[in-house]
Scaffold this motif. Structure first.
Motif, mmCIF file in Angstrom:
data_model
loop_
_atom_site.group_PDB
_atom_site.id
_atom_site.type_symbol
_atom_site.label_atom_id
_atom_site.label_comp_id
_atom_site.label_asym_id
_atom_site.label_seq_id
_atom_site.Cartn_x
_atom_site.Cartn_y
_atom_site.Cartn_z
ATOM 1 N N MET A 108 1.022 -1.058 0.524
ATOM 2 C CA MET A 108 -0.475 0.230 -0.011
ATOM 3 C C MET A 108 1.170 0.653 -0.100
ATOM 4 N N TYR A 124 -0.789 -2.580 -4.174
ATOM 5 C CA TYR A 124 -2.362 -2.704 -4.565
ATOM 6 C C TYR A 124 -3.918 -1.864 -3.942
ATOM 7 N N GLN A 125 -2.964 -1.059 -2.630
ATOM 8 C CA GLN A 125 -3.999 0.131 -1.605
ATOM 9 C C GLN A 125 -3.123 1.298 -2.169
ATOM 10 N N TRP A 127 -3.935 4.888 -0.559
ATOM 11 C CA TRP A 127 -4.955 5.816 0.405
ATOM 12 C C TRP A 127 -5.384 6.790 0.245
ATOM 13 N N TRP A 132 -9.327 3.876 0.902
ATOM 14 C CA TRP A 132 -8.311 3.034 0.087
ATOM 15 C C TRP A 132 -8.453 2.585 -1.516
ATOM 16 N N TYR A 133 -8.805 2.424 -2.663
ATOM 17 C CA TYR A 133 -8.832 1.900 -4.262
ATOM 18 C C TYR A 133 -7.703 0.633 -4.306
ATOM 19 N N LEU A 134 -8.166 -0.013 -4.813
ATOM 20 C CA LEU A 134 -7.947 -1.259 -5.436
ATOM 21 C C LEU A 134 -6.881 -1.606 -6.701
ATOM 22 N N TYR A 202 -10.520 -5.931 2.329
ATOM 23 C CA TYR A 202 -8.942 -5.882 1.249
ATOM 24 C C TYR A 202 -8.721 -7.652 1.106
#
Length: 426
Positions: A108, A124-125, A127, A132-134, A202
């Protein structure tokens, strides 16, 4: 492995349990391996028929397709951070005989990250302002997809931790700061319902994405969970009961998504024995190895071993006893045990200490032996990965524990661990 919290005492041993003659004899024993006869199988054919190609925990033993599964494995936190050379790493692992690889299943970044970012860095994350988005793009989960694909191709199983107790690459404290606005108290991660929900969201993405892959050995709740982080601290409310409840809840949650694959904690194996002198035994960490091993949705136990960085006086002897204690716990609870991370710094320390540790583990019938960490030469990736981790001269990051092919004595020692573990398989 956490290198930011513990105090390192350098390469020189203060005391040696064995004379150099004894250490040399142990090394010679490991390098002239006498292959053991396969262990008596405790694996049921019924389980094998429903889980082809999937490792399961049964009657205190790992089983694969109805046969005992013992392994030599290793760690590589950096493998999904390099944009190329990944297949070369898996080729090397297969040639060496490694059956299990532990890699970070988290990654992240924050939009306010101060350090310059390598554009090739996988995450992968992302913030932004408390959420957060993937990242499913080329520098996101597509990178992880490739690692899983190659693990399937080269028949290497993966242990995948889903968050980190420590700062590197995606920590619990980022969840705390972004969601609650406060990262002073580390244990908020285990108790705040908003944080738990975000972690589970997640986990759901990752487990659902890969749950049909035969490459998955197990899901791991976290890398080295404790009540304390760094610099975040225990609020004073976190105890062994706190962490055990979290372990129970999160392992049940993962099993509800993927009942096929195993789940483990990913802890250092610390005990909760009030009155014990050592932090690793007296419950100060918030861990209770035996209690967590008794949870039905935890399939096996893990422990990590760094008595040098934990400032123990007699590194060899302390480590040997720690191994024996976890072997005993596994037998008492009828679950397999994996020596998931271990290491000392200094080549001379490795050649002096590892023979005793490895012989103790092998004699105790430990299911998996995984040193920290795999060293790869000939990489074409260059420069800083993140957090100061670098590839230099084609070599994978070296944190002092890394084992490379040109470290001949240690390399050969672990090649013989491969042979010995393989000989125990059905």
């Amino acid at each position: 492995m956490d290198s930011s919290v513990e105090t390192r005492i350098g390469d020189s041993l203060r005391k040696m349990r064995f004379s150099m003659v004894t250490a040399t004899l142990l090394l010679a024993s490991l390098n002239t391996t006498v292959l053991a006869a396969p262990n008596k199988s405790k694996c049921s054919q019924k389980t094998a028929k429903g889980n082809q190609g999937v490792v399961v925990s049964e009657n205190g033993q790992f089983c694969l397709d109805g046969k005992p599964f013992y392994f030599s494995g290793t760690n590589s936190y950096w493998i999904n951070q390099i944009p190329n050379d990944v297949e070369a790493v898996f080729e090397s692992l297969q040639q060496f005989g490694e059956k299990v690889l532990r890699i970070w299943g988290f990654g992240m970044v924050e939009s306010t990250l101060a350090e310059p970012r390598n554009p090739d860095l996988a995450f992968y994350q992302m913030w932004i302002n408390g959420s957060w988005y993937l990242n499913t793009g080329g520098n996101g989960l597509q990178r992880f997809d490739e690692v899983v694909r190659l693990a399937e191709k080269y028949d290497v199983k993966l242990i995948i931790p889903l968050t980190n107790n420590w700062e590197g690459y995606g920590s619990m404290d980022i969840y705390n700061k972004q969601i609650t606005g406060n990262d002073t108290y580390h244990d908020v991660f285990y108790s705040d319902s908003r944080v738990v929900e975000s972690y589970q969201r997640y986990v759901n993405f990752i487990v659902s994405r890969y749950k049909n892959s035969k490459a998955i050995f197990s899901w791991e709740l976290a890398n080295e969970p404790r009540c304390n982080g760094y610099p975040a601290i225990n609020s004073g409310k976190c105890t062994a009961a706190t962490l055990s409840q979290w372990v129970k809840d999160q392992s049940q949650y993962i099993k509800s998504i993927d009942p096929q694959h195993m789940v483990c904690v990913g802890d250092e194996g610390f005990y909760n024995r009030p009155g014990a002198a050592d932090y690793e035994y007296n419950g100060g960490s918030g861990l209770d190895f035996d209690a967590n091993l008794q949870i039905s949705t935890i399939d096996f136990g893990t422990f990590h071993l760094y008595p040098q960085s934990w400032a123990k006086k007699d590194i060899a002897a302390w480590g040997t006893q720690y191994i024996k204690d976890h072997i005993a716990s596994g037998k008492q609870n009828n679950k397999p045990i994996v020596m998931e991370e271990f290491g000392v710094e200094g080549y001379g320390n490795k050649t002096a200490i590892y023979p005793e540790w490895l012989q103790t583990a092998l004699d105790g019938d430990i299911a998996g032996i995984m040193p920290w960490q795999w060293g790869q030469l000939g990489l074409t990736t260059g420069g800083v990965v993140q957090y100061g981790d670098s590839t230099v001269g084609g070599a994978s990051p070296n944190d002092g524990y890394t084992i490379y092919p040109n470290q001949t004595e240690v390399w050969e020692m672990f090649k013989n661990v491969v042979k010995t573990q393989d000989a125990k398989c059905g």
